[in-house]
Design a protein around this motif. Sequence first.
Motif, PDB file in Angstrom:
ATOM      1  N   LYS A 283      -6.911  -6.108  -1.093  1.00 12.35           N
ATOM      2  CA  LYS A 283      -7.065  -7.441  -1.427  1.00 12.35           C
ATOM      3  C   LYS A 283      -6.140  -7.850  -2.323  1.00 12.35           C
TER       4      LYS A 283
ATOM      5  N   HIS B 284     -11.020  -0.810   7.035  1.00 13.66           N
ATOM      6  CA  HIS B 284     -10.293  -0.302   5.713  1.00 13.66           C
ATOM      7  C   HIS B 284      -9.007  -1.468   5.266  1.00 13.66           C
TER       8      HIS B 284
ATOM      9  N   GLN C 104      -8.323   3.305  -1.464  1.00  8.81           N
ATOM     10  CA  GLN C 104      -9.268   3.498  -0.377  1.00  8.81           C
ATOM     11  C   GLN C 104      -8.855   3.098   0.851  1.00  8.81           C
ATOM     12  N   GLY C 105      -8.658   1.559   1.000  1.00 10.22           N
ATOM     13  CA  GLY C 105      -8.170   1.186   2.237  1.00 10.22           C
ATOM     14  C   GLY C 105      -6.919   2.030   2.852  1.00 10.22           C
TER      15      GLY C 105
ATOM     16  N   GLU D 200      -8.534   0.290  -6.839  1.00  9.80           N
ATOM     17  CA  GLU D 200      -9.386   1.384  -6.382  1.00  9.80           C
ATOM     18  C   GLU D 200      -9.451   1.042  -4.749  1.00  9.80           C
ATOM     19  N   GLU D 201      -9.996  -0.172  -4.445  1.00  5.24           N
ATOM     20  CA  GLU D 201     -10.361  -0.408  -3.241  1.00  5.24           C
ATOM     21  C   GLU D 201      -9.325  -0.534  -2.236  1.00  5.24           C
ATOM     22  N   GLN D 202      -8.078  -1.005  -3.064  1.00  2.00           N
ATOM     23  CA  GLN D 202      -6.808  -0.935  -2.074  1.00  2.00           C
ATOM     24  C   GLN D 202      -6.503   0.560  -1.633  1.00  2.00           C
TER      25      GLN D 202
ATOM     26  N   PRO E 295     -11.024  -1.955 -10.362  1.00  2.00           N
ATOM     27  CA  PRO E 295     -11.514  -2.021  -8.812  1.00  2.00           C
ATOM     28  C   PRO E 295     -10.929  -2.537  -7.753  1.00  2.00           C
TER      29      PRO E 295
ATOM     30  N   LEU F  23     -10.188  -3.995   2.721  1.00  3.25           N
ATOM     31  CA  LEU F  23     -10.228  -3.355   1.398  1.00  3.25           C
ATOM     32  C   LEU F  23      -8.965  -3.745   0.718  1.00  3.25           C
TER      33      LEU F  23
END
Length: 324
Positions: free
Chosen positions: A179, A174, A10-11, A6-8, A3, A177
């Motif tokens: 992290k 953005h 997406q950012g 994925e977040e990275q 996750p 995200l």
Amino acid sequence: MSPIDEEQLQGLQGVRDFLRIRTSYDVLPLSFRLIVLDNDLLIRKSLNILIQNNIVSAPLWDSHNGRFAGLLTSTDFINVIQYYNQFPEQIDNVEKFRLSSLRDIEKAINVQTLETVSVHPGRPLYEACSRMLRSRARRIPLVDVDDETGRETVVSVITQYRILKFIAVNTEQHTSLMKKTIREINLGTYTDLATCKMTDSVLDVINSMVVRNISAVPVIDKNNVVLNVFEAVDVIPCIKGGAYEELKSTVGEALAQRPEDFPGIYTCQEDDRLDSIFQTVRQSRVHRLVVIDDDWHLKGILSLSDILKYVLFHGEEGEYFPQT
Ligand code: ADP
């Protein structure tokens, strides 16, 4: 994919989309001044103009052809210093050099000539960024063409610094995200670092900046503890008045000449997350971060181009240097 990965991504995608819908015009302040120098000006005089106006670079104008002729930056003065050192017998001629001779100086000292890239201010910001990264320039002039006369006009110059600031200020949804730590994404340079000591001569540091095409060298003590960072712009006060041949000062003496409003140096650690790096960029005047450990030992260097390259191109290897 985890996750966090994925977040990275997406950012990153969010920032890239943002850069594609904004133009270079959007980065410019509502009101600003621009000092453009004629290419026929003596190099010696151009230095005084930069110092008097408290600027470190200026676009050059070829008035014979009515065209933009490149960008004058502290690297050009560093090249002139190198030229002095390699050809001391030319000292009398150097006084007479004009800005238009800068390319010949580059050739004489055998450094890579930077392409004179520019970008139209109405083009997407993504294009300005990728052109800048591709040419290894740290700033890019915005050149417009007058519809009626077909003549070029230099609208302004944008820097990596300004673009990164713009991203940090406007895309917090953005960047927050992102992290992953800079260690996890291997961001920055950690091996074969160019460093110097307070007692080293400015000339030696300049030499390593030219040879490695970098614009900052961390100043460390004998225990590898970071004391400061010597930057290419620190050279300008040293050669004030055209005293290139007297450039004997040490790094420590040169740093003592910094203006009072010098923003200072910024540091980070390998376990810092990219979102926190963006927070520092948002809040401060950061031109690079020195990566240190808990005891201020030098670990690496994180330049603005390292961050921008990652943000623009990570995961899009084929597009690392996209044609625009
Ligand atoms: P700067 O303008 O701060 O020199 P650049 O973006 O031109 O930064 O740096 C180009 C590359 O060189 C980057 O990958 C950066 O991490 C690396 N770099 C910058 N300074 C040094 C240094 N003192 N020693 C080794 N590598 C460096």
